[in-house]
Design an enzyme around this catalytic site. Structure first.
Site, short mmCIF file in Angstrom:
data_model
loop_
_atom_site.label_atom_id
_atom_site.label_comp_id
_atom_site.label_asym_id
_atom_site.label_seq_id
_atom_site.Cartn_x
_atom_site.Cartn_y
_atom_site.Cartn_z
N ASP A 74 0.86 -1.18 0.00
CA ASP A 74 0.00 0.00 0.00
C ASP A 74 0.90 1.23 0.00
O ASP A 74 2.00 1.21 0.56
CB ASP A 74 -0.87 0.04 1.26
CG ASP A 74 -1.94 -1.05 1.28
OD1 ASP A 74 -1.94 -1.92 0.39
OD2 ASP A 74 -2.77 -1.04 2.21
N HIS A 135 4.83 -7.73 -0.51
CA HIS A 135 4.52 -9.00 -1.16
C HIS A 135 5.16 -9.07 -2.55
O HIS A 135 5.55 -8.05 -3.12
CB HIS A 135 3.00 -9.14 -1.30
CG HIS A 135 2.25 -9.08 -0.01
ND1 HIS A 135 1.71 -10.18 0.60
CD2 HIS A 135 1.96 -8.02 0.81
CE1 HIS A 135 1.11 -9.82 1.72
NE2 HIS A 135 1.26 -8.51 1.88
N SER A 238 7.78 3.70 5.03
CA SER A 238 9.04 3.91 4.36
C SER A 238 8.80 3.98 2.85
O SER A 238 7.77 4.48 2.43
CB SER A 238 10.06 2.83 4.71
OG SER A 238 11.34 3.24 4.28
#
Length: 271
Positions: A74, A135, A238
């Site tokens: 995200d 992922h 980050s």
């Protein structure tokens, strides 16, 4: 140790403290309210024993995984473009007008002929409100992981505009990945202020913000991931930089676009 690294280390330790339950519930709820976090896909705030558990929360609802090449996380697209070359080096922008060298970013995790053609890159910023796990963006083989020591400057838009080449100054881990036995993609995980750790499920020996004083590279044999499989997590917001050899992916992105893990960000080019 740089001041930003020290404060991040301290913050990481505090985030792992299990405060008395009423106080911890209060802290969790205030954090969620302050950053306006949508918790509809996650456990209730009072089920997290410390802030670190809340930062690294797992999805409780399965995300839809779209076709082709998906976002690994995200976040917000700060920049997407093709690299430009100055003499022998490839350059990208962290944000408009702020260059960084892709060779410096990747450090030792590439061969010279890997970068002979043009490259495309995507910078994805994860804010403190975002889901912090990452992922595999497609079926892929991880060939190597390189750790590069560095400082821990903030990577939000304000600091990217103020500080030169933040991504290449900060601590980072890059994964060199082979896609469909045809082309290379690098996933670069950039540390930031108050990021206590970056973790990788497939190699627990990669420890970040842990007083490591030297760069290193790990090579792997037959390390494969399916699209959507979890690779690891940040312990606060980050940046992930995606670098791809040009001509294999057709990216469909806009700057400042909000994206979610599982959403398609590129189609495979049929050669």
């Amino acid at each position: 140790m740089a001041f930003s690294n020290l404060t991040s280390n301290i913050f990481g330790h505090i985030a792992k403290i299990n405060f008395p339950k009423p106080l911890q519930n209060f802290i969790n709820q205030k954090y969620i309210e302050f950053f306006n976090i949508n918790m509809s896909e996650f456990k209730n705030a009072n089920e997290y024993e410390n802030l670190n558990a809340l930062f690294t929360r797992k999805l409780q609802k399965e995300r839809m995984i779209e076709d082709d090449f998906i976002s690994p996380c995200d976040g917000k697209i700060l920049q997407y473009s093709k690299s430009h070359k100055i003499k022998t080096k490839h350059f990208a922008f962290s944000i408009k007008g702020k260059e960084y060298s892709l060779e410096e970013l990747l450090k030792n995790n590439y061969d010279k002929n890997d970068l002979e053609q043009k490259l495309e890159y995507v910078n994805i910023y994860l804010s403190p409100k975002d889901y912090h796990r990452y992922h595999a963006p497609c079926d892929m083989q991880i060939l190597s992981a390189a750790y590069t020591k560095g400082v821990l400057f903030s990577v939000n838009e304000k600091h990217l505009n103020k500080i030169k080449s933040v991504y290449t100054q900060n601590e980072r881990v890059s994964l060199k990945c082979l896609i469909d036995n045809k082309f290379l993609v690098w996933l670069v995980f950039v540390g930031a202020q108050n990021v206590g750790k970056m973790r990788f499920n497939f190699d627990e020996s990669i420890q970040t913000n842990a007083k490591i004083k030297h760069d290193f590279i790990h090579n792997y044999k037959k390390l494969y991931f399916k699209k959507g499989e979890e690779l690891g997590n940040f312990e606060l917001g980050s940046t992930i930089v995606i670098i791809a050899q040009k001509g294999f992916l057709d990216f469909k992105l806009q700057e400042m676009q909000q994206i979610k893990f599982g959403e398609q960000i590129a189609k495979f080019v049929k050669n």
